[in-house]
Design a protein around this motif. Sequence first.
Motif, PDB file in Angstrom:
ATOM      1  N   LEU A  75     -42.524  -4.024  48.265  1.00 55.15           N
ATOM      2  CA  LEU A  75     -41.473  -4.986  48.573  1.00 55.15           C
ATOM      3  C   LEU A  75     -41.310  -6.018  47.462  1.00 55.15           C
ATOM      4  N   ARG A  76     -41.334  -5.526  46.229  1.00 57.05           N
ATOM      5  CA  ARG A  76     -41.033  -6.403  45.087  1.00 57.05           C
ATOM      6  C   ARG A  76     -39.547  -6.317  44.783  1.00 57.05           C
ATOM      7  N   ALA A  77     -38.899  -7.460  44.727  1.00 57.37           N
ATOM      8  CA  ALA A  77     -37.462  -7.471  44.466  1.00 57.37           C
ATOM      9  C   ALA A  77     -37.147  -7.353  42.984  1.00 57.37           C
ATOM     10  N   LEU A  78     -37.939  -7.998  42.148  1.00 55.57           N
ATOM     11  CA  LEU A  78     -37.649  -8.061  40.710  1.00 55.57           C
ATOM     12  C   LEU A  78     -38.508  -7.063  39.946  1.00 55.57           C
ATOM     13  N   PRO A  79     -37.911  -6.350  38.995  1.00 56.74           N
ATOM     14  CA  PRO A  79     -38.724  -5.493  38.134  1.00 56.74           C
ATOM     15  C   PRO A  79     -39.791  -6.331  37.433  1.00 56.74           C
ATOM     16  N   LEU A  80     -40.997  -5.787  37.317  1.00 62.99           N
ATOM     17  CA  LEU A  80     -42.084  -6.555  36.703  1.00 62.99           C
ATOM     18  C   LEU A  80     -41.845  -6.818  35.232  1.00 62.99           C
ATOM     19  N   GLY A  81     -40.920  -6.074  34.632  1.00 61.41           N
ATOM     20  CA  GLY A  81     -40.541  -6.381  33.258  1.00 61.41           C
ATOM     21  C   GLY A  81     -39.995  -7.790  33.119  1.00 61.41           C
ATOM     22  N   GLU A  82     -39.405  -8.330  34.194  1.00 64.00           N
ATOM     23  CA  GLU A  82     -38.900  -9.699  34.141  1.00 64.00           C
ATOM     24  C   GLU A  82     -40.031 -10.724  34.094  1.00 64.00           C
ATOM     25  N   GLN A  83     -41.234 -10.281  34.406  1.00 60.16           N
ATOM     26  CA  GLN A  83     -42.400 -11.167  34.295  1.00 60.16           C
ATOM     27  C   GLN A  83     -43.185 -10.892  33.015  1.00 60.16           C
ATOM     28  N   GLY A  84     -42.681  -9.987  32.178  1.00 61.19           N
ATOM     29  CA  GLY A  84     -43.377  -9.672  30.942  1.00 61.19           C
ATOM     30  C   GLY A  84     -44.458  -8.627  31.104  1.00 61.19           C
ATOM     31  N   VAL A  85     -44.464  -7.901  32.226  1.00 57.98           N
ATOM     32  CA  VAL A  85     -45.449  -6.848  32.468  1.00 57.98           C
ATOM     33  C   VAL A  85     -44.787  -5.510  32.140  1.00 57.98           C
ATOM     34  N   ALA A  86     -45.158  -4.945  31.005  1.00 58.71           N
ATOM     35  CA  ALA A  86     -44.570  -3.686  30.567  1.00 58.71           C
ATOM     36  C   ALA A  86     -45.315  -2.506  31.176  1.00 58.71           C
ATOM     37  N   ASP A  87     -44.657  -1.356  31.194  1.00 61.08           N
ATOM     38  CA  ASP A  87     -45.313  -0.137  31.655  1.00 61.08           C
ATOM     39  C   ASP A  87     -46.481   0.197  30.731  1.00 61.08           C
ATOM     40  N   THR A  88     -47.566   0.662  31.324  1.00 59.91           N
ATOM     41  CA  THR A  88     -48.745   1.080  30.576  1.00 59.91           C
ATOM     42  C   THR A  88     -49.592   1.920  31.521  1.00 59.91           C
ATOM     43  N   ASP A  89     -50.814   2.251  31.127  1.00 67.60           N
ATOM     44  CA  ASP A  89     -51.672   2.988  32.045  1.00 67.60           C
ATOM     45  C   ASP A  89     -51.983   2.124  33.262  1.00 67.60           C
TER      46      ASP A  89
END
Length: 487
Positions: A75-89
């Motif tokens: 139930l996260r509304a905002l993509p975590l990229g908006e918090q500076g958390v990029a995709d990774t392992d």
Amino acid sequence: MSPFPPPAGPLLLRCRTLLTHARAVPLRDAGVLVENGTVVAVAPFAELADRAPADRTTELDGVVLPAFTDAHSHLRALPLGEQGVADTDLETWVVRLTGTTALDPYDDTTAAAVALVATGVTTVQAIHHSFADADTYAAGVRAVASALTEAGLRAELAVGITDRAEFLPEPLPVAWPGPAREPRSLAAPARGIPPGDLPALAASLAPSCPGVRLGVAPVAPQWCSDEALEVLRRCADDGLRLHTHLLESRHQRTWLGGRDGGSDPVSRLDRHGLLGPGLSAAHGVWLTGPEIALLARRGAALVHCPVSNARLASGDAPVRSWLDAGVTVALGMDSQHTAAPDMFAEMRAALAAAERTGGPLTPHEVLAMATEGGAAATGHGGRLGRIAPGFRADLICVATGTTGAKADLDPVERIVSGAAATDVTDVFRSGRPLVAGGAVHGRPAAEAALARLRTVLETDREARTRRLDSLAAYEEPLRGLLAGTES
């Protein structure tokens, strides 16, 4: 924001094209008669036209099919990229989450829930996990439940618990190869409630969360001690459903390093009596053949999350082998969207992942995961996932177009191969319109919530950047540590 009231009297839906379930032969100019939120008849429209008042007839000029279940969400509304958390392992990503900005649970859930409705989801299963004290945890659950109810979603909300290290494997080496300061806040984070308090917490919350069915979650077996799993078994004995993450990455099999009676998550769940029809488990990427067979025998469900698995480098789940073994399989978006959730994109990702594993799936099979499979995995088998007498009137209408290269395809193939969330024109939950003619109930409230969330993110931007920068120092040592456990 308040939910739409249930419709007064019978409702007749006139469907240009109707798919009563994922493998059904399409029906043309069909009628669906709804009373008290339940389908009472499916027949040619002309046969039903005199059974409902004219002002209670709705024409749906598209493909009508059962509504979707998102069987695994945070139930996260905002993509975590908006918090500076990029995709990774996955393991690095989980550590990065500890540096993100805390968001208001009501606003976060409001925006997330309305976005799910917009993509045709009427039922969601979510884990709510917090390290807060009991009062704060309870307030968060009530806020989430309230937002889900107001958005009109049917919800399974699992109250999560952990009491083992979530961010670094156990035991840490004597000489930690990371920063000089031992990362105790990561290895042993402070938790607000012990596992033994979970049953009382869940029981106390039920009366204050009407419209939401509460369950419990061993957030992941490797993050729970044997004592915690035994507490969860008692919850299951009291009738609470369970939902968990299971073998999402290859490192989770040996995360506990042999502690708590062995580190194999599946055998630990089984030893504590947690594998059964009341359990659904997300991801399952690294399940072995015997483990899949065991899950099938026990009647547990698996939730496939192909987009999340790809974004967090977890691998491709062997879903063909799940189905062939007789496992109930659902589909979950895991709140891993880059713009807005899209169940159609998730279905296409499931097809692509299956091709990569060498065990292809059909469009009909992935649509069944999103509908009947999701219903079964969340405890609604026989009541959701089909448009048939006796089933709840949860259905959607998708505008697929009648021209172009895909015009001659079977409607299921056309929907799975080419539709998007923006093509959903109508959504009904128990006969109640949550989207009507493209207008999404709750969208103004969701947009206001998103604005407030982004204001909080901006206010915390510099502090969040510092937190994430400090956590980066742990990433290379963590990867080295995990690589060492594989040898």
